[in-house]
Design an enzyme around this catalytic site. Structure first.
Site: not given
Length: 311
Positions: A84, A166, A170
């Site tokens: 993920h 991502e 993040h």
């Protein structure tokens, strides 16, 4: 006449112009001082390029049963969960998102503001397509790209959409990946042709380093918990296995209207120095450790026919 192959080595410079100025921290090394575990420092972190201020590092994984793009050759890896991402939470469990909008490459920002609320800064939609594949190809990172294509799978969208989501949401919140935005240090310095390129590659490699340390499928299989459409499992048993194998209690997530379909796991860690180095110490998840239905069994479904690679 120039063709794509001729232009490919020039793509990184075209996508990410070199930084205009150097920063005082340029070209420093993190090798000169002993690393500390994130969230375990007793004084203020002096060099945020060497230790993340967002020190609760989450190694997150998916269990999907299909990709939705099987007709295009996108299938899931056999006997493995998928990546993920690698997430930077603060030590109290709170977190930021889309922290550097100059490195926003997400075509579907979620949420669409930096706070997830109307008072947050609007996250612009990226319309430039896939930048990761040509970047890795330009630097000859063929093995990294092949691994990502196999183990970092998206659902109903091309894989690069997840990769760029991502990174944008993040990675830009990890101080150790900073590239000089809005007065922050440039952790890569002028030795690199482009700090953003270096940070992108660094992040994808760091996420994989975390992923390989937590082989969820193998740990569950060793205790007799394997995908099945006939047998459900006790979530407490799954949690116990993953806690004993990993060394700390992760967060285990379920989906479905009854929260009884096993879909993800988040391993919480503290990083020794930079997360890029991959030295991650397991710690218990903060707050609840599952959203799964504890009153009945949970389903760890097998992959759909044609959705799993044949090794």
């Amino acid at each position: 006449m120039l063709n794509f192959l001729t232009l490919l080595p020039l793509l990184p410079a075209l996508l990410f112009p070199a930084p205009v100025r150097a920063w005082s921290s340029d070209n420093h090394t993190c090798a000169l001082s002993a690393p500390i575990y994130s969230c375990e420092n007793t004084t203020v972190i002096q060099d945020t390029c060497c230790s993340p201020t967002e020190g609760l590092v989450l190694v997150t994984q998916f269990w999907d049963t299909y990709t939705g793009l099987e007709s295009e050759g996108s299938v899931l890896p056999e006997n493995s969960w998928t990546i993920h991402g690698l997430w930077p939470d603060r030590c109290d469990g709170s977190y930021g998102q889309y922290c550097d909008l100059s490195r926003q490459y997400d075509p579907y920002p979620s949420p669409n503001t930096t706070t997830g609320k109307p008072d947050g800064e609007w996250v612009p939609v990226w319309e430039g397509g896939d930048i990761v594949t040509p970047l890795l190809q330009a630097y000859g990172k063929w093995d990294l790209l092949a691994y990502m294509n196999k183990y970092w799978k998206n659902l109903n969208q091309p894989d690069w959409v997840l990769w760029q989501h991502e990174y944008s949401k993040h990675a830009t919140c990890f101080t150790t990946f900073d590239t000089g935005y809005d007065g922050r240090p440039d952790c890569y310095g002028s030795l690199y042709a482009n700090s953003t390129e270096a940070a992108l590659i660094d992040y994808y490699e760091a996420a994989i380093k975390g992923f390989v340390q937590y082989p969820t499928y193998e740990w569950l299989e060793a205790e007799g918990v394997v995908p099945s459409n006939e047998t459900s499992y006790d979530i407490a048993g799954i949690q116990k296995i993953l806690e004993e194998r990993s060394g700390a209690a992760p967060y285990v997530g379920c989906s479905g209207p009854n929260k009884d379909v096993l879909t993800e796991v988040w391993y919480n860690t503290h990083s020794l120095g930079r997360p890029q180095s991959g030295f991650l110490k397991p710690v218990d998840a903060i707050g609840r450790t599952t959203n799964c239905n504890t009153a009945s069994g949970v389903w760890y479904y097998t992959r759909s026919e044609g959705s799993e690679a044949e090794e």
